[in-house]
Design an enzyme around this catalytic site. Structure first.
Site, PDB file in Angstrom:
ATOM      1  N   LYS A 120       0.829  -1.209   0.000  1.00  0.00           N
ATOM      2  CA  LYS A 120       0.000   0.000   0.000  1.00  0.00           C
ATOM      3  C   LYS A 120       0.862   1.257   0.000  1.00  0.00           C
ATOM      4  CE  LYS A 120      -3.855  -2.114   2.451  1.00  0.00           C
ATOM      5  NZ  LYS A 120      -4.842  -2.485   1.457  1.00  0.00           N
ATOM      6  N   GLU A 204      -3.092   6.642   8.371  1.00  0.00           N
ATOM      7  CA  GLU A 204      -3.907   7.409   7.435  1.00  0.00           C
ATOM      8  C   GLU A 204      -4.975   8.119   8.228  1.00  0.00           C
ATOM      9  OE1 GLU A 204      -4.142   5.027   3.284  1.00  0.00           O
ATOM     10  OE2 GLU A 204      -6.030   5.143   4.358  1.00  0.00           O
ATOM     11  N   HIS A 239     -14.787  -4.492   7.350  1.00  0.00           N
ATOM     12  CA  HIS A 239     -14.072  -3.877   6.227  1.00  0.00           C
ATOM     13  C   HIS A 239     -14.124  -4.756   4.987  1.00  0.00           C
ATOM     14  CE1 HIS A 239     -12.537  -0.777   8.851  1.00  0.00           C
ATOM     15  NE2 HIS A 239     -11.966  -1.667   9.637  1.00  0.00           N
ATOM     16  N   ARG A 296      -6.029  -7.581 -10.131  1.00  0.00           N
ATOM     17  CA  ARG A 296      -6.654  -8.851 -10.530  1.00  0.00           C
ATOM     18  C   ARG A 296      -8.108  -8.586 -10.854  1.00  0.00           C
ATOM     19  NH1 ARG A 296      -9.849  -9.175  -5.866  1.00  0.00           N
ATOM     20  NH2 ARG A 296      -8.777  -8.383  -4.035  1.00  0.00           N
TER      21      ARG A 296
END
Ligand code: ADP
Ligand code: ADP
Ligand code: MG
Length: 500
Positions: A120, A204, A239, A296
């Site tokens: 990430k 974040e 999530h 993907r």
């Protein structure tokens, strides 16, 4: 570049996605090879493929994750290409490279793009260079806690501690204030180490009232790249997505083209080709930020297929063969609205915990605009070795309202017994005013859902259950007298000792 035809394709996956890929390949006149673990000997994908090869014992670590066995199976069967599906080895750059080194085509992006987007942090660094907006936060892994706390204060609580190698909603912790920073940091790091073998985490800003909006992108090996519009995936538990739709009810055409352009840029930032998904988070003021890229085919790709009329697997295979994209951005249009509900063998009344067992009854809904992508038949068992997703049901109609009504009708016509499923929960979502009005975010489940609000899906089945429960109750304790007019105790007791 030279085009090279795929004559035989090996699908390195199982379940609904293996079948999904095999079907498109067959339609293109491609010979097909399935691989399977000992637990999947009688699975539908094995029966559907022209050839099949057993690659090991049931645990994925001994079968579907064994790249070398899969490549050997491809070589042994004379396959020219491998499609990885989603999950398993699909986002493993070493596997993609090994496939290429073996002289086979990998139906997916270049290994280098998988590597960049698999982290990430690396993904954010690449995307930033192409002016893709990022969630405010750190751009390096954090190790020094006092320093990290200082940064968190600057960013402003709540913040999210995320595993750089994260996926599937794992390794992510919300920190609401300074006092819980250490504890949540420890949890995120240990979860990241155990799930991904890499404890790097970063911070974040936790976006408030976040909506998860992602864009499907498609690029060929000649430098052409388009987006196939967005998917709204804000209905999540842990999530993890459970209901997805396309298009999103909150994007204006202007915002759609701005986000679509950012998605294309994010893909270009890592030299991408083939199909991929760029995920964004949208805040309550309609600001969007890049979250990550999934390199993907996505679980929820069918909603995009329904609104565009395109077959994404067919396009993936053509791109892998070196063909140019058969359309430009300006040729693409959104047609109607599509909703996907994921039917998991999970118990919504028990925190969505997986509920494995045998499908005693399994009858799919039918009719215009209804598509069921699954890998099961009545009598088959949901194995605890793999993901507990039974099926994806996708409904397509001319408008969002019509798609919602169709989804409710189709859920009512879907009959599954033997395991608990998310169907009743998905119906709850479809009927909820917040979902219907389009005013919802990723906190929908937390804010609106309580197990007590779930209604029985099928009255007749429920009566059968009550009758069976009462019978079991009386049988179990012959002395017990079930008080007339008070069946609730027996029902709830049955619920506790549910017969599978
Ligand atoms: P999508 O965004 O397509 O819904 P999910 O996050 O639900 O994707 O993941 C799709 C599949 O990939 C699931 O089977 C999930 O368990 C698996 N998966 C996702 N990320 C990882 C990862 N980093 N490592 C292993 N499996 C993963
Ligand atoms: P994964 O690799 O597990 O899919 P993502 O970065 O895509 O990780 O995040 C998964 C989900 O977590 C998102 O769909 C969203 O619901 C939530 N999420 C992630 N980042 C943020 C953020 N900065 N603020 C609020 N919610 C977030
Ligand atoms: Mg994600």
């Amino acid at each position: 570049m030279k085009t090279r035809k795929i004559n035989k394709l090996l699908v390195a996956n199982r379940g609904e996605i293996a079948l999904r890929v095999l079907r498109s390949a067959k339609e293109m006149g491609i010979q097909t090879v399935a691989v399977y673990s000992e637990a999947d000997r009688h699975a539908l994908h094995v029966r559907f493929a022209d050839e099949s090869i057993c690659i090991g014992p049931p645990p994925s670590s001994e079968s579907y994750l064994r790249g070398e066995k899969i490549i050997a199976a491809a070589l042994q069967t004379g396959s020219d290409a491998i499609h990885p599906g989603y999950g398993f080895l699909s986002e493993n750059e070493d596997f993609a490279q090994d496939v290429i080194n073996a002289g086979l085509m990998f139906v997916g992006p270049p290994p280098e793009a998988i590597r960049i987007m698999g982290s990430k942090l690396a993904a954010k660094q690449a995307a930033a260079k192409f002016n893709v907006p990022l969630v405010p936060g750190t751009s390096e892994p954090i190790s020094d806690i006092p320093q990290a706390k200082k940064l968190a204060k600057e960013i402003g609580y709540p913040v999210l501690i995320k595993a750089s190698a994260g996926g599937g909603g794992k390794g992510m912790r919300i920190v609401n204030h300074d006092g819980e920073f250490e504890e949540q940091m420890e949890r995120a790091v240990s979860e990241a180490i155990s799930a991904f073998g890499d404890g790097s985490v970063f911070i974040e800003k936790y976006v408030t009232q976040p909506r998860h909006i992602e864009f499907q992108i498609l690029g060929d090996q000649h430098g052409n790249m388009v987006h196939l519009f967005e998917r709204e995936c804000s209905i999540q538990r842990r999530h993890q997505k459970v209901v997805e739709e396309a298009p999103s009810s909150v994007l204006t055409p202007e915002l759609r083209s701005k986000m679509g352009e950012a998605a294309v840029n994010a893909a270009k930032s890592c030299g991408y080709f083939n199909a991929g998904t760029v995920e964004f988070i949208l805040d309550d003021k309609m600001n969007f930020y890049f979250l990550e890229m999934n390199t993907r085919l996505q679980v929820e790709h069918p909603v995009t297929e329904e609104i565009t009329g395109l077959d994404l697997v067919n396009l993936q295979l053509r791109i892998a063969q070196g063909e140019p994209l058969p359309f430009r951005q300006s040729d693409l249009r959104i047609n109607g609205h599509a909703i996907e509900v994921r039917v998991y063998a999970e118990d919504p009344t028990n925190n969505f915990l997986p509920d494995i067992g045998t499908l005693k009854t399994y009858r799919r809904p039918q009719g215009h605009g209804i598509r069921v992508d699954d890998g099961f038949e009545e009598g088959m068992a949901i194995s605890f070795f793999y993901d507990p997703m039974i099926a994806k049901m996708i409904c397509h109609a001319t408008s969002r309202e019509a798609a919602i009504e169709k989804t409710i009708r189709a859920i009512n016509d879907y009959h599954i017994t033997g395991v608990e499923t998310t169907l009743g929960f998905c119906k709850f979502v479809m009927e909820h005013p917040a979902f219907r009005s389009g005013k919802f975010d990723t906190k929908f489940v937390e804010q609106h859902f309580k197990p007590e609000l779930l209604k029985p899906l099928h009255e007749s089945e429920d009566q059968d259950r009550v009758a069976a429960a009462l019978a079991a109750y009386v049988f179990k304790d012959k002395q017990a007298v079930v008080p007339a007019g008070e069946p609730t105790q027996a029902v709830s007791r049955w619920k506790q000792n549910r017969l599978k």
